[in-house]
Design a protein around this motif. Structure first.
Motif, mmCIF file in Angstrom:
data_model
loop_
_atom_site.group_PDB
_atom_site.id
_atom_site.type_symbol
_atom_site.label_atom_id
_atom_site.label_comp_id
_atom_site.label_asym_id
_atom_site.label_seq_id
_atom_site.Cartn_x
_atom_site.Cartn_y
_atom_site.Cartn_z
ATOM 1 N N TRP A 1 -10.045 -7.620 -3.274
ATOM 2 C CA TRP A 1 -9.077 -6.958 -3.694
ATOM 3 C C TRP A 1 -8.772 -7.310 -5.138
ATOM 4 N N TYR A 2 -8.535 -8.709 -5.201
ATOM 5 C CA TYR A 2 -8.143 -9.323 -6.622
ATOM 6 C C TYR A 2 -9.284 -9.146 -7.686
ATOM 7 N N LYS B 1 -4.730 2.534 0.121
ATOM 8 C CA LYS B 1 -4.806 1.512 -0.863
ATOM 9 C C LYS B 1 -5.246 2.107 -2.195
ATOM 10 N N ASP C 1 0.802 -1.192 0.187
ATOM 11 C CA ASP C 1 -0.076 -0.103 -0.012
ATOM 12 C C ASP C 1 0.822 1.356 0.014
ATOM 13 N N TRP D 1 -1.670 -11.293 1.745
ATOM 14 C CA TRP D 1 -1.443 -9.811 1.569
ATOM 15 C C TRP D 1 -2.705 -9.105 1.126
ATOM 16 N N ARG D 2 -3.486 -9.972 0.126
ATOM 17 C CA ARG D 2 -4.757 -9.223 -0.146
ATOM 18 C C ARG D 2 -5.790 -10.336 -0.169
ATOM 19 N N ASP D 3 -7.192 -9.896 0.250
ATOM 20 C CA ASP D 3 -8.069 -10.961 0.020
ATOM 21 C C ASP D 3 -8.885 -11.058 -1.313
ATOM 22 N N GLU E 1 0.670 -6.063 -8.554
ATOM 23 C CA GLU E 1 0.507 -4.762 -7.947
ATOM 24 C C GLU E 1 1.204 -3.699 -8.651
#
Length: 546
Positions: free
Chosen positions: A196-197, A119, A90, A191-193, A151
């Motif tokens: 998020w993806y 974010k 982030d 790192w991401r749920d 990312e």
């Protein structure tokens, strides 16, 4: 909602380029911002690194505007807050600064000031996944390198189709926590749920890649899928090595540690503790596992070196770190070689002991191997379009593009790339560090989104939680012939510089933040002091940047 907030105790801002100051925000409970002067322009940023919360005011700020975390080397643009180097994901929030009537104000919203994170918000113009895409990046692998690619692509404006194929069975996780804490729940270290993806329009495919048709630009999977691509990133990481010795191939309760599945098996085997555990390997994985399992168990470490981590850090520093782990009750068997694993008398299917070549017999309820990894490139081994290196890795250039193939990249443990850090001279190098993999992924994302831009190098960084936090930068594998130590190794507060002639090629620190990140910045700019200067007592924290 954004509004103005007054900064406590300030009547004006008088920072010089490269200076920074942490200030309280009136009207926001616990709220603080970091004022920075980047290239003559002053703005306010979040105060904590978005990786593990390190205080950014104790980090390193260059006059040109690179702000580096004091703990793990995460780097941000002081102008935009954007991530420039791993391991942060982030960005830091940026707040407008204004002065009037003898006071200083920032403009922002209360929630962002408190969280200190910004974010990314993606607005991708990706069409339905069922329709053909004009551009599609496919990433093979679900580790740190893959995360860096994803990312970086979305941050840099790539809005084409994007897919990640991973056989691990869970989303990309903070892998260092596996050996440091034996974490068994991937959701706790992801790192991401999934949301998020989804927001980033990343198609996460749970499958194993079995081959690649580089001419047809198609990836083949174990489940029979054919995934087409316009650009391909290979990021399959490493496969833990096993010992080709009697007993190690067929006895149960002999583990390697690479995935969440591995940690679950190890934790299940330990059960209610009170187990006899033999760790084979005395480098970072072995030492971290020994520490993580030491409480309530009898742990023995077997290593071929004179002291733990001698190959990487030398005898003096290795001795310090070994003593720290010994203080936890771990026993070391060094300058030793393993002969075989013997079955348990009560259950012949399981390991019962490890026998060393000198006749020493170490009873074991379970064995954990930390003897290195090999590039996970079995799916490429028979591909006629690609020639692997002798160690099974993939040769790439400075932008991690695979040599001899168009629009194909490789990052992480499988990539052998030209190293241009101190002492490197462009020598082909393969570095097995989580941070290197993610930075390589970010490099690839820039190569895809901004192909005309020159290569931006990075200095390898890694860290380990042993008896205390150990921080390292550079690359000692290029070779070193002397070590300059500043500080007190016995007290665990020191910096050690690894030198080839007068050139410092790597350094390690303990209890001396931010010496590592300052050294990394100096290495990147070619301003690292010489061996003679450091031996004379020069403190890197006093050396100017830019």
């Amino acid at each position: 909602m954004s509004q103005e907030y007054k900064l406590k105790g300030l009547t004006s801002v008088s920072l010089q380029p490269g200076e920074m100051q942490e200030v309280e925000v009136e009207g926001v409970e616990g709220g603080k911002v970091l004022l920075v002067n980047s290239a003559g322009s002053t703005q306010a940023l979040g105060t904590k690194c978005t990786h593990y919360g390190a205080p950014m005011v104790k980090g390193v700020l260059t006059k040109s505007g690179r702000l580096t975390c004091p703990w793990h080397g995460a780097c941000f643009s002081a102008k935009t807050g954007d991530v420039e180097d791993a391991p942060a994901l982030d960005a830091l929030p940026v707040f407008k600064v204004s002065e009037r009537d003898g006071a200083v104000y920032i403009t922002g919203d209360e929630a962002t000031i408190k969280s200190g994170k910004s974010k990314p918000s993606f607005r991708c113009r990706v069409a339905s996944r069922s329709k053909p895409q004009e551009h599609k990046v496919v990433v093979v692998g679900g580790g740190s390198g893959a995360l860096g690619v994803v990312e970086g692509l979305r941050e840099n404006g790539y809005d084409g189709a994007l897919a990640v194929i991973s056989s691990e069975g869970y989303l990309p996780v903070d892998r260092p926590k596996l050996s440091k804490a034996l974490t068994t729940d991937p959701d706790k270290i992801a790192w991401r749920d999934e949301g998020w993806y989804e927001s980033a329009a990343v198609d996460m495919i749970a499958d194993e890649v079995t081959g690649v048709d580089f001419a047809g630009r198609v990836v083949h999977t174990k489940a029979g899928q054919d995934v087409s691509y316009t650009r391909l990133v290979l990021a399959t990481g490493g496969t833990p090595r096993r010992l080709p010795l009697e007993g190690f191939k067929d006895l149960e309760n002999i583990f390697t540690l690479r995935t969440v599945h591995d940690t679950r098996e190890i934790v299940e085997a330990i059960g209610d503790k009170g187990k006899k555990i033999v760790v084979v390997g005395s480098s970072f994985i072995g030492m971290e596992v020994a520490k993580a399992t030491s409480s309530g168990n009898t742990v023995s470490v077997v290593g071929m070196e004179k002291v733990a981590m001698e190959r990487v850090l030398g005898e003096q520093v290795g001795t310090v770190l070994q003593k720290g782990i010994e203080a936890l009750g771990v026993k070391f068997y060094m300058s030793a070689s393993v002969s075989k694993a013997e079955p348990s008398a009560s259950d012949p299917s399981k390991v019962g002991a490890v026998l060393l070549k000198d006749g020493t017999r170490l009873e074991a309820d379970l064995v954990i191997l930390g003897v290195g990894v090999a590039p996970a490139t079995a799916y490429l081994r028979d591909n006629k379009a690609m020639t692997l290196e002798k160690d099974g890795s993939v040769a790439v250039d400075e932008k991690f593009a695979v040599r001899g193939l168009e629009n194909v990249y490789a990052v992480g443990d499988i990539a052998t790339y030209p190293y241009h850090g101190p002492g490197g001279g462009g020598r082909p190098t393969r570095i097995e560090h989580w941070n290197v993999a993610q930075n390589a992924g970010r490099t690839v994302s820039r190569a895809i989104t901004h192909p005309a831009e020159p290569h931006t190098p990075f200095i390898p960084v890694f860290w380990s939680a042993l008896s205390a936090q150990v921080r390292y930068c550079g690359n000692g594998s290029v070779g070193w012939d002397d070590v300059v130590v500043q500080g007190d190794t016995g007290a665990g507060k020191f910096v050690a510089y690894y030198c080839s002639g007068e050139t410092v090629v790597a350094m390690v620190s303990m209890g001396r933040d931010p010496a590592m990140v300052k050294s990394s910045a100096l290495m990147l700019e070619g301003k690292m002091p010489s061996k003679t200067e450091l031996a004379g007592g020069l403190d890197v924290l006093t050396v100017g940047l830019n």
